[in-house]
Design a protein around this motif. Structure first.
Motif, mmCIF file in Angstrom:
data_model
loop_
_atom_site.group_PDB
_atom_site.id
_atom_site.type_symbol
_atom_site.label_atom_id
_atom_site.label_comp_id
_atom_site.label_asym_id
_atom_site.label_seq_id
_atom_site.Cartn_x
_atom_site.Cartn_y
_atom_site.Cartn_z
ATOM 1 N N ASP A 66 -3.206 -6.472 -5.286
ATOM 2 C CA ASP A 66 -2.533 -6.608 -3.991
ATOM 3 C C ASP A 66 -3.198 -7.655 -3.109
ATOM 4 O O ASP A 66 -2.522 -8.373 -2.373
ATOM 5 C CB ASP A 66 -2.536 -5.263 -3.256
ATOM 6 C CG ASP A 66 -1.804 -4.199 -4.042
ATOM 7 O OD1 ASP A 66 -0.869 -4.555 -4.779
ATOM 8 O OD2 ASP A 66 -2.185 -3.024 -3.931
ATOM 9 N N ARG A 67 -4.531 -7.721 -3.154
ATOM 10 C CA ARG A 67 -5.293 -8.697 -2.362
ATOM 11 C C ARG A 67 -6.318 -9.382 -3.264
ATOM 12 O O ARG A 67 -7.459 -8.947 -3.354
ATOM 13 C CB ARG A 67 -6.019 -8.001 -1.217
ATOM 14 C CG ARG A 67 -5.083 -7.512 -0.134
ATOM 15 C CD ARG A 67 -5.865 -6.978 0.998
ATOM 16 N NE ARG A 67 -6.481 -8.077 1.697
ATOM 17 C CZ ARG A 67 -6.709 -8.112 2.995
ATOM 18 N NH1 ARG A 67 -6.394 -7.100 3.722
ATOM 19 N NH2 ARG A 67 -7.269 -9.139 3.560
ATOM 20 N N LYS A 73 0.561 -12.849 -0.217
ATOM 21 C CA LYS A 73 0.469 -13.099 1.222
ATOM 22 C C LYS A 73 -0.885 -12.724 1.814
ATOM 23 O O LYS A 73 -1.320 -13.292 2.793
ATOM 24 C CB LYS A 73 1.577 -12.341 1.934
ATOM 25 C CG LYS A 73 2.958 -12.826 1.551
ATOM 26 C CD LYS A 73 4.000 -12.268 2.452
ATOM 27 C CE LYS A 73 5.401 -12.649 2.185
ATOM 28 N NZ LYS A 73 5.795 -13.458 1.168
ATOM 29 N N LYS A 74 -1.577 -11.758 1.214
ATOM 30 C CA LYS A 74 -2.867 -11.310 1.738
ATOM 31 C C LYS A 74 -3.946 -11.541 0.692
ATOM 32 O O LYS A 74 -3.743 -11.283 -0.487
ATOM 33 C CB LYS A 74 -2.809 -9.841 2.119
ATOM 34 C CG LYS A 74 -1.918 -9.576 3.299
ATOM 35 C CD LYS A 74 -2.157 -8.220 3.855
ATOM 36 C CE LYS A 74 -1.358 -8.066 5.131
ATOM 37 N NZ LYS A 74 -1.831 -6.973 5.919
ATOM 38 N N LEU A 75 -5.110 -11.983 1.160
ATOM 39 C CA LEU A 75 -6.220 -12.323 0.276
ATOM 40 C C LEU A 75 -7.525 -11.810 0.846
ATOM 41 O O LEU A 75 -7.597 -11.403 2.001
ATOM 42 C CB LEU A 75 -6.301 -13.848 0.129
ATOM 43 C CG LEU A 75 -5.055 -14.537 -0.398
ATOM 44 C CD1 LEU A 75 -5.012 -15.949 0.096
ATOM 45 C CD2 LEU A 75 -5.046 -14.509 -1.893
ATOM 46 N N VAL A 76 -8.565 -11.866 0.019
ATOM 47 C CA VAL A 76 -9.932 -11.567 0.442
ATOM 48 C C VAL A 76 -10.729 -12.856 0.248
ATOM 49 O O VAL A 76 -10.681 -13.448 -0.828
ATOM 50 C CB VAL A 76 -10.542 -10.428 -0.400
ATOM 51 C CG1 VAL A 76 -11.970 -10.177 -0.001
ATOM 52 C CG2 VAL A 76 -9.714 -9.181 -0.279
ATOM 53 N N LEU A 106 -1.095 -17.988 5.051
ATOM 54 C CA LEU A 106 -1.668 -16.854 4.334
ATOM 55 C C LEU A 106 -2.672 -16.146 5.213
ATOM 56 O O LEU A 106 -3.261 -16.707 6.120
ATOM 57 C CB LEU A 106 -2.315 -17.342 3.036
ATOM 58 C CG LEU A 106 -1.336 -18.026 2.085
ATOM 59 C CD1 LEU A 106 -2.083 -18.642 0.938
ATOM 60 C CD2 LEU A 106 -0.321 -17.044 1.578
ATOM 61 N N ASP A 107 -2.899 -14.864 4.908
ATOM 62 C CA ASP A 107 -3.728 -14.007 5.756
ATOM 63 C C ASP A 107 -4.911 -13.469 4.978
ATOM 64 O O ASP A 107 -4.754 -12.923 3.897
ATOM 65 C CB ASP A 107 -2.854 -12.844 6.249
ATOM 66 C CG ASP A 107 -3.499 -12.095 7.378
ATOM 67 O OD1 ASP A 107 -4.340 -12.686 8.075
ATOM 68 O OD2 ASP A 107 -3.158 -10.911 7.561
ATOM 69 N N PHE A 108 -6.104 -13.634 5.530
ATOM 70 C CA PHE A 108 -7.308 -13.014 4.966
ATOM 71 C C PHE A 108 -8.310 -12.760 6.044
ATOM 72 O O PHE A 108 -8.245 -13.243 7.133
ATOM 73 C CB PHE A 108 -7.920 -13.823 3.820
ATOM 74 C CG PHE A 108 -8.267 -15.240 4.127
ATOM 75 C CD1 PHE A 108 -9.469 -15.569 4.727
ATOM 76 C CD2 PHE A 108 -7.407 -16.253 3.800
ATOM 77 C CE1 PHE A 108 -9.797 -16.873 4.980
ATOM 78 C CE2 PHE A 108 -7.728 -17.559 4.047
ATOM 79 C CZ PHE A 108 -8.905 -17.881 4.653
ATOM 80 N N LYS A 131 1.119 -19.450 -2.436
ATOM 81 C CA LYS A 131 2.420 -19.070 -1.907
ATOM 82 C C LYS A 131 3.482 -19.023 -3.005
ATOM 83 O O LYS A 131 4.382 -18.195 -2.977
ATOM 84 C CB LYS A 131 2.829 -20.046 -0.815
ATOM 85 C CG LYS A 131 3.629 -19.432 0.263
ATOM 86 C CD LYS A 131 3.713 -20.333 1.443
ATOM 87 C CE LYS A 131 4.260 -19.511 2.583
ATOM 88 N NZ LYS A 131 4.321 -20.237 3.795
ATOM 89 N N ARG A 180 -5.185 -21.097 5.786
ATOM 90 C CA ARG A 180 -4.509 -20.393 6.889
ATOM 91 C C ARG A 180 -3.353 -21.203 7.460
ATOM 92 O O ARG A 180 -2.389 -20.637 7.968
ATOM 93 C CB ARG A 180 -5.506 -20.099 7.999
ATOM 94 C CG ARG A 180 -6.365 -18.901 7.692
ATOM 95 C CD ARG A 180 -7.112 -18.441 8.930
ATOM 96 N NE ARG A 180 -8.003 -17.377 8.593
ATOM 97 C CZ ARG A 180 -9.330 -17.483 8.574
ATOM 98 N NH1 ARG A 180 -9.907 -18.613 8.875
ATOM 99 N NH2 ARG A 180 -10.070 -16.451 8.237
ATOM 100 N N ARG A 191 -9.050 -12.212 -4.643
ATOM 101 C CA ARG A 191 -10.232 -12.799 -3.998
ATOM 102 C C ARG A 191 -10.211 -14.312 -4.159
ATOM 103 O O ARG A 191 -9.929 -14.829 -5.230
ATOM 104 C CB ARG A 191 -11.474 -12.208 -4.660
ATOM 105 C CG ARG A 191 -12.778 -12.806 -4.241
ATOM 106 C CD ARG A 191 -13.935 -12.031 -4.830
ATOM 107 N NE ARG A 191 -13.944 -12.011 -6.276
ATOM 108 C CZ ARG A 191 -14.775 -12.723 -7.030
ATOM 109 N NH1 ARG A 191 -15.660 -13.505 -6.487
ATOM 110 N NH2 ARG A 191 -14.712 -12.634 -8.351
#
Length: 111
Positions: free
Chosen positions: A17-18, A82-85, A109-111, A77, A105, A20
């Motif tokens: 899901d997230r 959409k979400k990362l670490v 994308l969101d982290f 993308k 960013r 790295r």
């Protein structure tokens, strides 16, 4: 007794899901890859030694890192992530590492 210098950086973990984003910075180049740690797979990667950046060597390394981040962001993308670490490793969040993160960013994308 020798200390394990990477021991304190092991806490960042990616899942499906997230994933790295792992960053490696050398004196001349910067490399980033997106890793799913649960399966041990690299999903995509980007670096400043790719063919499209060969003409950009005249720019400074911070601008080049921003372009690498944008390229990696576009590739992420396309994978519908959409979400990362963000795993900066042993590097300070400053200079080229920060530029790479800002480039990712910018794509949204969101982290």
């Amino acid at each position: 007794m020798k200390k394990n210098k990477n021991k304190k950086y092991k806490k960042v973990f990616g899942n499906p899901d997230r994933p790295r984003i792992s960053v490696f910075r050398s004196n001349k180049s910067i490399y980033a890859q997106v890793i799913d740690d649960s399966s041990g797979r690299t999903l995509t990667s980007s670096s400043s030694i790719e063919k499209i950046f060969r003409d950009c060597k005249k720019n400074n390394k911070t601008d080049l890192s921003m372009k690498v981040g944008r390229l990696l962001g576009n590739r992420i993308k396309k994978l519908n992530i959409k979400k990362l670490v963000f795993d900066k490793g042993r590097y300070l969040y400053h200079g080229r590492v920060k530029s790479l993160a800002d480039g990712i960013r910018e794509i949204g994308l969101d982290f």
